[in-house]
Design a protein around this motif. Structure first.
Motif, PDB file in Angstrom:
ATOM      1  N   ILE A  28       0.813  -1.218   0.000  1.00 32.21           N
ATOM      2  CA  ILE A  28       0.000   0.000   0.000  1.00 32.21           C
ATOM      3  C   ILE A  28       0.854   1.278   0.000  1.00 32.21           C
ATOM      4  O   ILE A  28       0.418   2.312  -0.483  1.00 32.21           O
ATOM      5  N   TYR A  29       2.082   1.204   0.490  1.00 35.21           N
ATOM      6  CA  TYR A  29       2.943   2.388   0.505  1.00 35.21           C
ATOM      7  C   TYR A  29       3.834   2.476  -0.732  1.00 35.21           C
ATOM      8  O   TYR A  29       4.770   3.261  -0.781  1.00 35.21           O
ATOM      9  N   LYS A  31       3.643   2.428  -5.245  1.00 36.90           N
ATOM     10  CA  LYS A  31       2.730   2.715  -6.352  1.00 36.90           C
ATOM     11  C   LYS A  31       2.224   1.381  -6.885  1.00 36.90           C
ATOM     12  O   LYS A  31       2.975   0.626  -7.495  1.00 36.90           O
ATOM     13  N   ILE A  64      -7.911  -0.494  -4.430  1.00 37.92           N
ATOM     14  CA  ILE A  64      -6.640   0.131  -4.048  1.00 37.92           C
ATOM     15  C   ILE A  64      -6.909   1.430  -3.299  1.00 37.92           C
ATOM     16  O   ILE A  64      -6.331   1.682  -2.240  1.00 37.92           O
ATOM     17  N   ASN A  65      -7.798   2.251  -3.841  1.00 38.51           N
ATOM     18  CA  ASN A  65      -8.116   3.520  -3.182  1.00 38.51           C
ATOM     19  C   ASN A  65      -8.720   3.299  -1.802  1.00 38.51           C
ATOM     20  O   ASN A  65      -8.391   4.012  -0.855  1.00 38.51           O
ATOM     21  N   GLN A  67      -8.186   0.821   0.234  1.00 40.65           N
ATOM     22  CA  GLN A  67      -7.109   0.399   1.125  1.00 40.65           C
ATOM     23  C   GLN A  67      -6.184   1.563   1.470  1.00 40.65           C
ATOM     24  O   GLN A  67      -5.720   1.686   2.612  1.00 40.65           O
ATOM     25  N   LYS A  68      -5.917   2.431   0.499  1.00 41.72           N
ATOM     26  CA  LYS A  68      -5.100   3.616   0.755  1.00 41.72           C
ATOM     27  C   LYS A  68      -5.789   4.534   1.760  1.00 41.72           C
ATOM     28  O   LYS A  68      -5.138   5.088   2.651  1.00 41.72           O
ATOM     29  N   LEU A  90       1.353   7.668   0.193  1.00 36.56           N
ATOM     30  CA  LEU A  90       0.463   6.652  -0.361  1.00 36.56           C
ATOM     31  C   LEU A  90       0.391   6.712  -1.884  1.00 36.56           C
ATOM     32  O   LEU A  90      -0.427   6.037  -2.494  1.00 36.56           O
ATOM     33  N   HIS A  91       1.227   7.535  -2.480  1.00 29.36           N
ATOM     34  CA  HIS A  91       1.360   7.648  -3.944  1.00 29.36           C
ATOM     35  C   HIS A  91       0.077   8.089  -4.648  1.00 29.36           C
ATOM     36  O   HIS A  91      -0.223   7.616  -5.745  1.00 29.36           O
ATOM     37  N   PHE A  92      -0.652   9.013  -4.026  1.00 26.40           N
ATOM     38  CA  PHE A  92      -1.743   9.660  -4.757  1.00 26.40           C
ATOM     39  C   PHE A  92      -1.097  10.629  -5.738  1.00 26.40           C
ATOM     40  O   PHE A  92      -0.043  11.196  -5.463  1.00 26.40           O
ATOM     41  N   PHE A  98      -6.259  13.080  -3.569  1.00 26.22           N
ATOM     42  CA  PHE A  98      -6.327  12.445  -2.258  1.00 26.22           C
ATOM     43  C   PHE A  98      -7.535  12.967  -1.483  1.00 26.22           C
ATOM     44  O   PHE A  98      -8.321  12.190  -0.939  1.00 26.22           O
TER      45      PHE A  98
END
Length: 118
Positions: A28-29, A31, A64-65, A67-68, A90-92, A98
């Motif tokens: 999750i941390y 991309k 994915i979103n 979980q982020k 979180l690579h938004f 975000f």
């Protein structure tokens, strides 16, 4: 060595969709993209996408979103990082996206969320 073999055996006994969800949670941390999942699991992006949608009733991107955002909620509650720093970690793609995703899933902005829990 036995522990590593046992871990690999347990991972391969999971369905493609379960492996996909586990990969997303574990990375999750980083991309995470459909292509990176495909590369890791060794299945085509379309196969993974169709199976995931059928089992979870949502797209991989939505999962994915979600979980982020769960990770972001935890970070907002437990550390002093700014929403911008959390978005970056979180690579938004940017702070605005975000905020949009967070508010869409949680109902309030990241700053409002932090203020409510503190």
């Amino acid at each position: 060595m036995f522990y590593r073999f046992k871990k690999i055996k347990n991972m391969t006994s999971l369905s493609i969709v379960e492996q996909c969800a586990l990969y997303i949670k574990n990375c999750i941390y980083r991309k995470v993209t459909l292509q990176s999942i495909s590369n890791y699991l060794g299945y085509s992006p379309s196969t993974i996408s169709h199976k995931f949608k059928r089992e979870y009733n949502m797209s991989i991107k939505s999962y994915i979103n979600s979980q982020k955002i769960e990770a972001a909620k935890h970070m907002l509650a437990t550390n002093a990082l700014s929403p911008s720093e959390i978005a970056n970690s979180l690579h938004f793609s940017n702070q605005s996206y975000f905020n949009y995703v967070f508010k869409n899933l949680v109902g309030i902005s990241p700053t409002e969320y932090r203020n409510q829990i503190h």
